[in-house]
Design an enzyme around this catalytic site. Sequence first.
Site: not given
Ligand code: GLP
Length: 241
Positions: A67, A136, A138, A143
Amino acid sequence: MRIIKTKDYDEMSRKAANLIAAQILLKNNSVLGLATGSTMTGLYHELIRWYERGDLDFSAVSSVNLDEYVGLPGDHHQSYRYYMNENLFHHINIRQDCAYLPDGMATDAEQECAAYEAQIEALGGTDLQLLGLGHNGHIGFNEPADIFPKVTHEVALEESTIKANARFFTTEDEVPKTAITMGIGSIMRSKQILLCVSGESKADTLKQVLTGPITPQCPGSIVQLHPNLVVVADEGALSLY
Ligand code: GLP
């Protein structure tokens, strides 16, 4: 599903990096699906160490990231392109023109999504898709929703995601409101999924993902249906499992 439980974040990072290294050692022209977020920085650091020791060669590897924020140029310090450059790409010998991310500055987002999906197809799909987990549920930026989106698309970020990611920006207002993300179908077509989760704050989400109902309200729950899923998570993240 195989679950590898680790003592802490560092062990999770080492073990996940070892699995990615094994993938590249067995197939030097692997197509890796990559992810961002704080969960991944440790394992990218470990992959850089593999490379620096001379044990891993990325010259034939291609990568596609999950993404990217809409509206942030690649040199913005919070864009995912910048994150990947800083945390991995600039420290290894992957060809920059084989390391793909969606273009968050594309004038026509819809066209960019279609082109990105076509690029994944042209590479023959991903051999291994690395995934983190949002609080959440995702994955990528898919989402909670009423359906599982099939392909790469533009998505409005949830308020909770904007708040969670605000820690990286000076103010919450600076966090982009939309992003381009691979769809659930794009993710699930990978030959293997490597889900990495760390910390007690994600224990409940991880339990839902691995044992709850498979529903687009918890997008990560779809991984239960993947025939080749490996979860590397620490004791904190698995404390409710
Ligand atoms: C972000 C990314 C995800 C990631 C998630 C968790 O929003 N788009 O790909 O897995 O949040 O992030 P973190 O590893 O900082 O908890």
